[in-house]
Design a protein around this motif. Structure first.
Motif, PDB file in Angstrom:
ATOM      1  N   UNK A 140       7.171  -3.282 -22.683  1.00  0.00           N
ATOM      2  CA  UNK A 140       6.788  -2.313 -21.805  1.00  0.00           C
ATOM      3  C   UNK A 140       5.592  -1.489 -21.965  1.00  0.00           C
ATOM      4  N   UNK A 141       5.254  -1.079 -23.210  1.00  0.00           N
ATOM      5  CA  UNK A 141       4.008  -0.363 -23.395  1.00  0.00           C
ATOM      6  C   UNK A 141       2.902  -0.997 -23.049  1.00  0.00           C
ATOM      7  N   UNK A 142       2.724  -2.455 -22.909  1.00  0.00           N
ATOM      8  CA  UNK A 142       1.557  -3.299 -22.370  1.00  0.00           C
ATOM      9  C   UNK A 142       1.481  -3.437 -20.849  1.00  0.00           C
ATOM     10  N   UNK A 143       2.361  -3.058 -20.043  1.00  0.00           N
ATOM     11  CA  UNK A 143       2.596  -3.020 -18.697  1.00  0.00           C
ATOM     12  C   UNK A 143       1.420  -2.111 -18.083  1.00  0.00           C
TER      13      UNK A 143
ATOM     14  N   UNK B 292       6.046   5.779 -13.770  1.00  0.00           N
ATOM     15  CA  UNK B 292       6.635   5.327 -14.986  1.00  0.00           C
ATOM     16  C   UNK B 292       6.053   5.763 -16.359  1.00  0.00           C
ATOM     17  N   UNK B 293       6.699   6.650 -16.964  1.00  0.00           N
ATOM     18  CA  UNK B 293       5.965   6.988 -18.126  1.00  0.00           C
ATOM     19  C   UNK B 293       6.883   6.900 -19.273  1.00  0.00           C
ATOM     20  N   UNK B 294       6.069   6.326 -20.624  1.00  0.00           N
ATOM     21  CA  UNK B 294       6.752   6.350 -21.775  1.00  0.00           C
ATOM     22  C   UNK B 294       6.249   7.315 -22.731  1.00  0.00           C
ATOM     23  N   UNK B 295       6.982   8.242 -23.291  1.00  0.00           N
ATOM     24  CA  UNK B 295       6.631   9.323 -24.388  1.00  0.00           C
ATOM     25  C   UNK B 295       6.684   8.553 -25.618  1.00  0.00           C
ATOM     26  N   UNK B 296       5.785   8.490 -26.125  1.00  0.00           N
ATOM     27  CA  UNK B 296       5.795   7.655 -27.536  1.00  0.00           C
ATOM     28  C   UNK B 296       5.545   8.809 -28.608  1.00  0.00           C
ATOM     29  N   UNK B 297       6.339   8.535 -29.727  1.00  0.00           N
ATOM     30  CA  UNK B 297       6.119   9.888 -30.721  1.00  0.00           C
ATOM     31  C   UNK B 297       6.815   9.416 -31.918  1.00  0.00           C
ATOM     32  N   UNK B 298       6.394   9.958 -33.069  1.00  0.00           N
ATOM     33  CA  UNK B 298       7.143   9.536 -34.325  1.00  0.00           C
ATOM     34  C   UNK B 298       8.294  10.440 -34.624  1.00  0.00           C
ATOM     35  N   UNK B 299       9.050   9.723 -35.390  1.00  0.00           N
ATOM     36  CA  UNK B 299      10.413  10.660 -35.400  1.00  0.00           C
ATOM     37  C   UNK B 299      10.163  12.069 -35.939  1.00  0.00           C
ATOM     38  N   UNK B 300      10.862  13.027 -35.263  1.00  0.00           N
ATOM     39  CA  UNK B 300      10.551  14.459 -35.488  1.00  0.00           C
ATOM     40  C   UNK B 300       9.403  14.995 -34.685  1.00  0.00           C
ATOM     41  N   UNK B 301       8.989  14.126 -33.827  1.00  0.00           N
ATOM     42  CA  UNK B 301       7.727  14.834 -33.075  1.00  0.00           C
ATOM     43  C   UNK B 301       7.949  15.663 -31.832  1.00  0.00           C
ATOM     44  N   UNK B 302       9.417  15.650 -31.481  1.00  0.00           N
ATOM     45  CA  UNK B 302       9.967  16.389 -30.600  1.00  0.00           C
ATOM     46  C   UNK B 302      10.379  15.631 -29.046  1.00  0.00           C
ATOM     47  N   UNK B 303      10.409  14.301 -28.998  1.00  0.00           N
ATOM     48  CA  UNK B 303      10.556  13.416 -28.159  1.00  0.00           C
ATOM     49  C   UNK B 303      11.923  14.204 -27.064  1.00  0.00           C
TER      50      UNK B 303
ATOM     51  N   UNK C   4      11.304   6.770 -10.090  1.00  0.00           N
ATOM     52  CA  UNK C   4      10.596   7.542 -11.125  1.00  0.00           C
ATOM     53  C   UNK C   4      11.251   7.501 -12.337  1.00  0.00           C
ATOM     54  N   UNK C   5      10.623   6.990 -13.543  1.00  0.00           N
ATOM     55  CA  UNK C   5      11.432   7.047 -15.061  1.00  0.00           C
ATOM     56  C   UNK C   5      10.305   7.714 -15.992  1.00  0.00           C
ATOM     57  N   UNK C   6      10.971   8.592 -16.860  1.00  0.00           N
ATOM     58  CA  UNK C   6      10.445   8.985 -18.160  1.00  0.00           C
ATOM     59  C   UNK C   6      11.312   8.539 -19.126  1.00  0.00           C
ATOM     60  N   UNK C   7      10.772   7.832 -20.002  1.00  0.00           N
ATOM     61  CA  UNK C   7      11.540   7.507 -21.093  1.00  0.00           C
ATOM     62  C   UNK C   7      10.922   7.791 -22.449  1.00  0.00           C
ATOM     63  N   UNK C   8      11.672   7.779 -23.476  1.00  0.00           N
ATOM     64  CA  UNK C   8      10.995   7.988 -24.835  1.00  0.00           C
ATOM     65  C   UNK C   8      11.114   6.824 -25.817  1.00  0.00           C
ATOM     66  N   UNK C   9      10.135   6.586 -26.656  1.00  0.00           N
ATOM     67  CA  UNK C   9       9.961   5.460 -27.491  1.00  0.00           C
ATOM     68  C   UNK C   9       9.354   5.923 -28.557  1.00  0.00           C
ATOM     69  N   UNK C  10       9.768   5.027 -29.840  1.00  0.00           N
ATOM     70  CA  UNK C  10       9.238   5.584 -31.022  1.00  0.00           C
ATOM     71  C   UNK C  10       7.842   4.670 -31.304  1.00  0.00           C
ATOM     72  N   UNK C  11       7.116   5.196 -32.164  1.00  0.00           N
ATOM     73  CA  UNK C  11       5.514   4.492 -32.212  1.00  0.00           C
ATOM     74  C   UNK C  11       5.788   3.305 -32.925  1.00  0.00           C
ATOM     75  N   UNK C  12       7.015   2.753 -33.551  1.00  0.00           N
ATOM     76  CA  UNK C  12       7.023   1.769 -34.413  1.00  0.00           C
ATOM     77  C   UNK C  12       7.193   0.448 -33.208  1.00  0.00           C
ATOM     78  N   UNK C  13       6.722  -0.631 -34.017  1.00  0.00           N
ATOM     79  CA  UNK C  13       6.882  -1.813 -32.912  1.00  0.00           C
ATOM     80  C   UNK C  13       8.299  -2.364 -32.714  1.00  0.00           C
ATOM     81  N   UNK C  14       8.528  -3.043 -31.687  1.00  0.00           N
ATOM     82  CA  UNK C  14       9.469  -3.717 -31.211  1.00  0.00           C
ATOM     83  C   UNK C  14       9.282  -4.571 -30.171  1.00  0.00           C
ATOM     84  N   UNK C  15      10.058  -5.864 -29.751  1.00  0.00           N
ATOM     85  CA  UNK C  15       9.492  -6.566 -29.085  1.00  0.00           C
ATOM     86  C   UNK C  15       9.807  -6.279 -27.568  1.00  0.00           C
ATOM     87  N   UNK C  16      10.892  -5.567 -27.217  1.00  0.00           N
ATOM     88  CA  UNK C  16      11.088  -4.776 -26.052  1.00  0.00           C
ATOM     89  C   UNK C  16      10.083  -3.702 -25.743  1.00  0.00           C
TER      90      UNK C  16
END
Length: 170
Positions: free
Chosen positions: A141-144, A4-15, A125-137
């Protein structure tokens, strides 16, 4: 144990580019899910399209859509989440699920949020992208402890898809 992977990046980083390249490198493995991409006119971003890995495509959000909901200046068509995103998350044993992205527009659709919650609890198996900004959901996930966070930057975005593909190839 599933990957289970989260790819975290800023807008425009290439997610989105990274997820698409990863999907292309994993042709021998069943891969399901979707990507989102900007819609631009004369260089200005006016919306976002959602495209399943099987090739179905629709406008998810646009400045000309009335909403609700609205995320920033974009009206969001939650029907696209229902018609395309949710069915694209159906997997079989041994599949890899790619989700681009877990953002405010996508998570405005509660059934999608519930499907993602179930996805990250399933034996897949999961790979998902997320923005670096905060959000409750996404913060939850990021803290699991069973989720690996990978920072996507302009410096590593070209090499990362091949590195992930090597790990995810069975």
């Amino acid at each position: 144990m599933p990957t289970r992977i989260l790819l975290e990046g800023r807008p425009g980083s290439g997610k989105t580019t990274a997820i698409r390249r990863l999907a292309g490198l994993l042709r021998a493995r069943e891969t399901v899910g979707f990507t989102t991409e900007e819609i631009r006119t004369d260089g200005a971003r006016i919306g976002f399209a959602l495209e399943t890995l099987s090739g179905e495509r629709a406008v998810l959000a646009h400045v000309d859509l009335p909403g609700p909901p609205r995320v920033g200046r974009y009206g969001v068509d939650l029907g696209v989440m229902e018609r395309l995103a949710l069915p694209s998350l159906v997997w079989s044993a041994g599949a890899l699920v790619l989700v681009d992205e877990l953002g405010r527009m996508e998570l405005a659709h509660r059934p999608f949020e519930e499907a993602v919650r179930a996805l990250f609890s399933a034996d897949v198996d999961v790979v998902a992208t997320v923005q670096a900004q905060h959000g409750p959901f996404t913060d939850a996930l990021k803290h699991r402890t069973d989720i690996e966070m990978v920072q996507l930057t302009r410096a590593n975005r070209d090499a990362l898809p091949a590195q992930l593909a090597a790990r995810l190839t069975r």
